[in-house]
Design a protein around this motif. Structure first.
Motif, PDB file in Angstrom:
ATOM      1  N   GLY A   8     -21.906 -33.880  35.615  1.00 20.45           N
ATOM      2  CA  GLY A   8     -21.995 -35.332  35.513  1.00 20.45           C
ATOM      3  C   GLY A   8     -21.329 -36.080  36.656  1.00 20.45           C
ATOM      4  N   ILE A   9     -20.127 -35.658  37.057  1.00 20.73           N
ATOM      5  CA  ILE A   9     -19.400 -36.397  38.091  1.00 20.73           C
ATOM      6  C   ILE A   9     -20.089 -36.306  39.454  1.00 20.73           C
ATOM      7  CG2 ILE A   9     -17.231 -36.526  39.375  1.00 20.73           C
ATOM      8  CD1 ILE A   9     -15.759 -35.817  36.834  1.00 20.73           C
ATOM      9  N   PRO A  10     -20.425 -35.101  39.963  1.00 19.42           N
ATOM     10  CA  PRO A  10     -21.120 -35.061  41.267  1.00 19.42           C
ATOM     11  C   PRO A  10     -22.459 -35.802  41.256  1.00 19.42           C
ATOM     12  CG  PRO A  10     -20.290 -32.887  40.672  1.00 19.42           C
ATOM     13  CD  PRO A  10     -20.138 -33.746  39.461  1.00 19.42           C
ATOM     14  N   ILE A  11     -23.215 -35.688  40.166  1.00 18.25           N
ATOM     15  CA  ILE A  11     -24.499 -36.382  40.101  1.00 18.25           C
ATOM     16  C   ILE A  11     -24.293 -37.896  40.124  1.00 18.25           C
ATOM     17  CG2 ILE A  11     -26.442 -36.884  38.571  1.00 18.25           C
ATOM     18  CD1 ILE A  11     -26.436 -33.949  37.772  1.00 18.25           C
ATOM     19  N   GLY A  12     -23.294 -38.377  39.370  1.00 18.16           N
ATOM     20  CA  GLY A  12     -23.013 -39.807  39.361  1.00 18.16           C
ATOM     21  C   GLY A  12     -22.575 -40.324  40.722  1.00 18.16           C
ATOM     22  N   VAL A  13     -21.723 -39.546  41.411  1.00 16.79           N
ATOM     23  CA  VAL A  13     -21.257 -39.951  42.743  1.00 16.79           C
ATOM     24  C   VAL A  13     -22.418 -39.986  43.730  1.00 16.79           C
ATOM     25  CG1 VAL A  13     -19.813 -39.267  44.697  1.00 16.79           C
ATOM     26  CG2 VAL A  13     -18.915 -39.119  42.369  1.00 16.79           C
ATOM     27  N   TRP A  14     -23.242 -38.942  43.726  1.00 14.02           N
ATOM     28  CA  TRP A  14     -24.347 -38.882  44.688  1.00 14.02           C
ATOM     29  C   TRP A  14     -25.375 -39.972  44.405  1.00 14.02           C
ATOM     30  CZ3 TRP A  14     -24.519 -36.788  49.203  1.00 14.02           C
ATOM     31  CH2 TRP A  14     -25.732 -36.585  49.856  1.00 14.02           C
ATOM     32  N   SER A  15     -25.591 -40.282  43.130  1.00 14.91           N
ATOM     33  CA  SER A  15     -26.528 -41.364  42.794  1.00 14.91           C
ATOM     34  C   SER A  15     -26.029 -42.705  43.294  1.00 14.91           C
ATOM     35  CB  SER A  15     -26.738 -41.418  41.276  1.00 14.91           C
ATOM     36  OG  SER A  15     -27.373 -40.254  40.811  1.00 14.91           O
ATOM     37  N   ALA A  16     -24.693 -42.908  43.219  1.00 11.99           N
ATOM     38  CA  ALA A  16     -24.131 -44.171  43.702  1.00 11.99           C
ATOM     39  C   ALA A  16     -24.210 -44.263  45.221  1.00 11.99           C
ATOM     40  CB  ALA A  16     -22.687 -44.298  43.242  1.00 11.99           C
ATOM     41  N   VAL A  17     -23.923 -43.150  45.886  1.00 10.52           N
ATOM     42  CA  VAL A  17     -23.971 -43.149  47.348  1.00 10.52           C
ATOM     43  C   VAL A  17     -25.406 -43.348  47.833  1.00 10.52           C
ATOM     44  CG1 VAL A  17     -23.596 -41.747  49.411  1.00 10.52           C
ATOM     45  CG2 VAL A  17     -21.894 -41.739  47.570  1.00 10.52           C
ATOM     46  N   ARG A  18     -26.366 -42.750  47.111  1.00  6.90           N
ATOM     47  CA  ARG A  18     -27.782 -42.879  47.461  1.00  6.90           C
ATOM     48  C   ARG A  18     -28.478 -43.823  46.482  1.00  6.90           C
ATOM     49  NH1 ARG A  18     -27.992 -40.942  52.554  1.00  6.90           N
ATOM     50  NH2 ARG A  18     -26.932 -38.916  52.722  1.00  6.90           N
ATOM     51  N   ALA A  19     -27.871 -44.960  46.222  1.00  6.09           N
ATOM     52  CA  ALA A  19     -28.401 -45.899  45.224  1.00  6.09           C
ATOM     53  C   ALA A  19     -29.823 -46.327  45.564  1.00  6.09           C
ATOM     54  CB  ALA A  19     -27.490 -47.115  45.131  1.00  6.09           C
ATOM     55  N   ASN A  20     -30.660 -46.368  44.511  1.00  3.15           N
ATOM     56  CA  ASN A  20     -32.057 -46.807  44.607  1.00  3.15           C
ATOM     57  C   ASN A  20     -32.927 -45.874  45.442  1.00  3.15           C
ATOM     58  OD1 ASN A  20     -31.582 -49.155  43.018  1.00  3.15           O
ATOM     59  ND2 ASN A  20     -30.743 -50.176  44.835  1.00  3.15           N
ATOM     60  N   SER A  21     -32.442 -44.673  45.687  1.00  2.00           N
ATOM     61  CA  SER A  21     -33.260 -43.682  46.372  1.00  2.00           C
ATOM     62  C   SER A  21     -34.104 -42.934  45.339  1.00  2.00           C
ATOM     63  CB  SER A  21     -32.372 -42.693  47.134  1.00  2.00           C
ATOM     64  OG  SER A  21     -31.557 -41.954  46.232  1.00  2.00           O
ATOM     65  N   GLY A  22     -34.969 -42.027  45.819  1.00  2.00           N
ATOM     66  CA  GLY A  22     -35.756 -41.223  44.895  1.00  2.00           C
ATOM     67  C   GLY A  22     -34.887 -40.366  43.993  1.00  2.00           C
ATOM     68  N   PHE A  23     -33.817 -39.810  44.570  1.00  2.00           N
ATOM     69  CA  PHE A  23     -32.895 -39.001  43.774  1.00  2.00           C
ATOM     70  C   PHE A  23     -32.237 -39.841  42.686  1.00  2.00           C
ATOM     71  CE2 PHE A  23     -28.534 -37.525  43.038  1.00  2.00           C
ATOM     72  CZ  PHE A  23     -28.772 -36.222  42.628  1.00  2.00           C
ATOM     73  N   ASP A  24     -31.827 -41.051  43.027  1.00  2.00           N
ATOM     74  CA  ASP A  24     -31.178 -41.938  42.065  1.00  2.00           C
ATOM     75  C   ASP A  24     -32.117 -42.279  40.914  1.00  2.00           C
ATOM     76  OD1 ASP A  24     -29.261 -43.640  40.933  1.00  2.00           O
ATOM     77  OD2 ASP A  24     -30.053 -45.363  42.014  1.00  2.00           O
ATOM     78  N   HIS A  25     -33.371 -42.581  41.217  1.00  2.00           N
ATOM     79  CA  HIS A  25     -34.338 -42.898  40.169  1.00  2.00           C
ATOM     80  C   HIS A  25     -34.597 -41.686  39.273  1.00  2.00           C
ATOM     81  CE1 HIS A  25     -35.013 -46.853  41.728  1.00  2.00           C
ATOM     82  NE2 HIS A  25     -35.562 -46.434  42.857  1.00  2.00           N
ATOM     83  N   ALA A  26     -34.693 -40.519  39.893  1.00  2.00           N
ATOM     84  CA  ALA A  26     -34.929 -39.304  39.107  1.00  2.00           C
ATOM     85  C   ALA A  26     -33.750 -39.016  38.182  1.00  2.00           C
ATOM     86  CB  ALA A  26     -35.173 -38.115  40.038  1.00  2.00           C
ATOM     87  N   VAL A  27     -32.530 -39.205  38.689  1.00  2.00           N
ATOM     88  CA  VAL A  27     -31.337 -38.967  37.877  1.00  2.00           C
ATOM     89  C   VAL A  27     -31.282 -39.927  36.704  1.00  2.00           C
ATOM     90  CG1 VAL A  27     -28.819 -39.203  37.882  1.00  2.00           C
ATOM     91  CG2 VAL A  27     -29.959 -37.900  39.680  1.00  2.00           C
ATOM     92  N   ARG A  28     -31.652 -41.175  36.929  1.00  2.00           N
ATOM     93  CA  ARG A  28     -31.623 -42.145  35.837  1.00  2.00           C
ATOM     94  C   ARG A  28     -32.638 -41.798  34.743  1.00  2.00           C
ATOM     95  NH1 ARG A  28     -31.602 -48.045  38.503  1.00  2.00           N
ATOM     96  NH2 ARG A  28     -32.549 -46.983  40.267  1.00  2.00           N
TER      97      ARG A  28
END
Length: 336
Positions: free
Chosen positions: A113-133
């Motif tokens: 959870g923590i690494p995924i949350g950090v990477w999603s914030a750093v790459r906000a609104n990217s494809g990875f962020d949307h997929a994680v959400r």
């Protein structure tokens, strides 16, 4: 701090008392009669009446509650109506299995959870962020029992990679020293038994960890986005610090403090979710013990297991407050 700790520990008593009253009342409202359930459908009225008298079920609820409180004051949670064994001994026998499952699930949720949350914030609104959400929303929404059945079907039935029930294979016998299957196997130097116990843990651990990891990832992402926009982060970047140092040393350190509260509360909720998970995977822990007690109308076991879950929940909340105070001096000053 010592005064605050003493006050919080004293405050546990009225909460536990309220939980006990509610559980005692609700358990008596469960449809069916324990004596009839224990004796089966072929029992006569005389046999049922005799068993009810033997188990003191024919007494007034107030007398039953008073007698239970008297035993509870002496550390006695009563005896199981079904097995006749002391409830406290049965709970202590099963507690390591539940703790082993829950602690490993907590570790897995933190690592995911923590690494995924950090990477999603750093790459906000990217494809990875949307997929994680999307995945996080699915993890939060999917019922635990349905996810458990899907994992059993895929990894246990179709692929045959992992065991789908139990805590260990029957041909691996280890001496229960600590009650933790993997640790006991390692203490005996039996690597195969330790691996077998670990494989049995994988599916139920994944089910328990999925909800916490999804919740934690979403929370860390939102907290990180807020912290990354603060002035001290912009100042750190203006000083020429590397992005890794800005993210992990400054931003993440401040974002994890509120996440600690979520982890503590969700861990306590995860123990409650262990009732379904342990039942689906035939895991010999407190959750399955409680489920069987509800099915058998075993009042002392229902009351005892509920008290244990309530106590763990309250102690977890207290531990979270103490850890938050240790990490944040402002909170520590307010506890004096």
């Amino acid at each position: 701090m010592a005064r605050y700790l003493a006050w919080r520990l004293a405050a546990l008593l009225p909460v536990l008392a309220l939980v006990l009253v509610i559980v005692f009342t609700l358990s008596r409202l469960i449809p069916g009669d324990p004596a009839t359930t224990l004796l089966g459908p072929g029992a006569t009225s005389a046999q049922i009446a005799a068993l009810r008298a033997q188990l003191h079920l024919d007494e007034a609820p107030l007398l039953q509650f008073t007698a239970y409180l008297g035993g509870l004051a002496q550390g006695d949670l009563g005896r199981s109506l079904k097995s006749g064994a002391p409830v406290l001994e049965e709970i202590l026998l099963r507690l390591p299995a539940t703790l082993e499952l829950s602690l490993l699930a907590l570790l897995l949720a933190l690592l995911a959870g923590i690494p995924i949350g950090v990477w999603s914030a750093v790459r906000a609104n990217s494809g990875f962020d949307h997929a994680v959400r999307v995945v996080s929303l699915a993890g939060v929404s999917m019922p635990a029992f349905l996810f458990a059945l899907l994992l059993q079907l895929v990894f246990g039935v179709w692929l045959g990679w992992l065991p789908v029930s139990g805590r260990a294979s029957p041909f691996f016998l280890t001496e229960p020293v600590t009650g933790f299957a993997i640790l006991d196997a390692l203490l005996e130097g039996d690597g195969e038994a330790a691996l077998d116990a670990f494989l049995h843990l994988l599916l139920p651990t994944t089910v328990l960890a999925a909800f916490l990891a999804a919740t934690l990832g979403r929370f860390v992402r939102n907290a990180m986005l807020e912290v990354l926009g603060d002035d001290f982060v912009r100042t750190a970047r203006a000083k020429g610090l590397r992005e890794g140092a800005v993210v992990f040393r400054h931003a993440l350190r401040n974002a994890l403090l509120p996440a600690l509260t979520i982890v503590g509360l969700k861990f306590a909720e995860m123990l409650g979710g262990a009732v379904l998970t342990e039942t689906v995977f035939a895991w010999p822990g407190i959750g399955r013990y409680m489920f069987d007690a509800i099915r058998n109308r075993d009042y002392p076991v229902i009351q005892g297991t509920t008290l244990v879950f309530a106590l763990i929940f309250l102690l977890t909340a207290l531990l979270v407050d103490l850890l938050s105070a240790w990490l944040d001096p402002r909170l520590r000053r307010g506890m004096r």
